[in-house]
Design a protein around this motif. Structure first.
Motif, PDB file in Angstrom:
ATOM      1  N   ALA A 146     -17.178 -31.958 -11.555  1.00 26.91           N
ATOM      2  CA  ALA A 146     -15.784 -32.137 -11.985  1.00 26.91           C
ATOM      3  C   ALA A 146     -15.036 -30.804 -11.918  1.00 26.91           C
ATOM      4  O   ALA A 146     -15.605 -29.744 -12.177  1.00 26.91           O
ATOM      5  CB  ALA A 146     -15.735 -32.691 -13.405  1.00 26.91           C
ATOM      6  N   LYS A 147     -13.771 -30.867 -11.577  1.00 23.45           N
ATOM      7  CA  LYS A 147     -12.916 -29.680 -11.540  1.00 23.45           C
ATOM      8  C   LYS A 147     -12.496 -29.326 -12.970  1.00 23.45           C
ATOM      9  O   LYS A 147     -12.797 -30.046 -13.912  1.00 23.45           O
ATOM     10  CB  LYS A 147     -11.685 -29.952 -10.675  1.00 23.45           C
ATOM     11  CG  LYS A 147     -11.997 -30.148  -9.171  1.00 23.45           C
ATOM     12  CD  LYS A 147     -10.698 -30.153  -8.369  1.00 23.45           C
ATOM     13  CE  LYS A 147     -10.946 -30.205  -6.868  1.00 23.45           C
ATOM     14  NZ  LYS A 147     -11.227 -31.595  -6.393  1.00 23.45           N
ATOM     15  N   ALA A 148     -11.788 -28.206 -13.119  1.00 25.70           N
ATOM     16  CA  ALA A 148     -11.327 -27.785 -14.450  1.00 25.70           C
ATOM     17  C   ALA A 148     -10.396 -28.841 -15.049  1.00 25.70           C
ATOM     18  O   ALA A 148      -9.618 -29.476 -14.325  1.00 25.70           O
ATOM     19  CB  ALA A 148     -10.587 -26.463 -14.325  1.00 25.70           C
ATOM     20  N   VAL A 149     -10.474 -28.993 -16.365  1.00 30.57           N
ATOM     21  CA  VAL A 149      -9.620 -29.956 -17.068  1.00 30.57           C
ATOM     22  C   VAL A 149      -8.148 -29.617 -16.806  1.00 30.57           C
ATOM     23  O   VAL A 149      -7.757 -28.443 -16.878  1.00 30.57           O
ATOM     24  CB  VAL A 149      -9.918 -29.922 -18.578  1.00 30.57           C
ATOM     25  CG1 VAL A 149      -8.867 -30.675 -19.376  1.00 30.57           C
ATOM     26  CG2 VAL A 149     -11.309 -30.505 -18.837  1.00 30.57           C
ATOM     27  N   VAL A 150      -7.350 -30.647 -16.501  1.00 34.45           N
ATOM     28  CA  VAL A 150      -5.907 -30.438 -16.268  1.00 34.45           C
ATOM     29  C   VAL A 150      -5.066 -31.104 -17.362  1.00 34.45           C
ATOM     30  O   VAL A 150      -3.928 -30.703 -17.613  1.00 34.45           O
ATOM     31  CB  VAL A 150      -5.441 -30.948 -14.881  1.00 34.45           C
ATOM     32  CG1 VAL A 150      -5.955 -30.034 -13.780  1.00 34.45           C
ATOM     33  CG2 VAL A 150      -5.863 -32.376 -14.646  1.00 34.45           C
TER      34      VAL A 150
END
Ligand SMILES: Cc1ncsc1CCOP(=O)(O)O
Ligand SMILES: C=C1C=NC(C)=NC1=N
Ligand SMILES: [Mg+2]
Length: 217
Positions: A146-150
């Motif tokens: 997962a990518k960084a929380v947005v």
């Protein structure tokens, strides 16, 4: 099955790697509880890799979805989507290009695309997506890369940038997040562990649906 935005309301996503009992059982309970769409995401550690087993699973779960009148979507695997007669395909940025996916599945299947930025969202629209998945909203343990929380702010930003395509929010979502997420401009929420890890997937799904209906009032 024709795509309509309300199908995005409570979008359950799962693979056998997310459950400790037959996925079919969990899906039936979630469908009784009121999910509005299902995505088979057979991916990551512990997932089934054999093509014949993946096809058998897809056909079994598609049948459940159609008994409850909800679309059956396949994640990433366009061949599996076509072979199983799925109602749609969801692709990420690192998967098959959305434009190629659209040309392979044709115009009648539902095409979902993961979009992390407004630029990716605009590209997905040009590529013929029916909806985009935006996240992660909050910390998640269900996606290894997962990518960084947005956060929901990213959805607000996309709407401010004039992006009007239907959006489902994803990543670490619980029922108490629904109001905030819908207020940010999403049509619905996509959920793995809040349903798969629930004591009662039926009650968990029903709670999401109730929150969606409250947010729409
Ligand atoms: C597939 C995916 N894409 C972004 S976060 C995520 C996992 C969502 O799972 P959970 O709802 O359990 O956080
Ligand atoms: C990564 C994803 C993002 N959004 C959706 C709806 N599905 C996914 N598999
Ligand atoms: Mg993907």
């Amino acid at each position: 099955m024709k795509f309509t935005p309300p199908q995005l309301s409570v979008y359950f996503i799962a693979g056998t790697q997310d459950v400790s009992r037959p996925l079919r059982e969990v899906l039936v309970e979630a469908a009784i509880g009121g999910i509005t769409m299902f995505q088979l995401r057979e991916k990551g550690s512990g997932s089934i890799q054999e093509e014949d087993k993946r096809l058998a699973l897809a056909l079994e779960l598609k049948q459940v979805c159609h008994e409850y009148g909800i679309p059956f979507i396949v994640n990433d695997d366009v061949e599996l989507a076509l072979a199983s007669g799925a109602d749609g395909l969801h692709v990420g940025q690192e998967d098959l290009q959305a434009a190629d996916a659209r040309s392979k599945i044709g115009s009648s299947l539902i095409l979902g695309v993961s979009a992390y930025t407004s630029e990716e969202a605009e590209q997905a629209v040009r590529d013929g997506a029916d909806y985009i998945g935006v996240g992660p909203m909050y910390a998640t343990r269900s996606k290894e890369d997962a990518k960084a929380v947005v956060g929901p702010e990213r959805i607000e930003e996309m709407r401010r940038n004039g992006i009007t395509i239907p959006i489902t929010a994803i990543g670490g979502i619980a029922a108490e997040h629904v109001k905030t997420i819908i207020s940010s401009g999403a049509e619905g929420v996509s959920v793995i562990s809040a349903i798969t890890a629930a004591e009662s997937p039926e009650k968990a799904a029903a709670a999401f649906l109730a929150e969606i209906q409250k947010a729409a009032m």
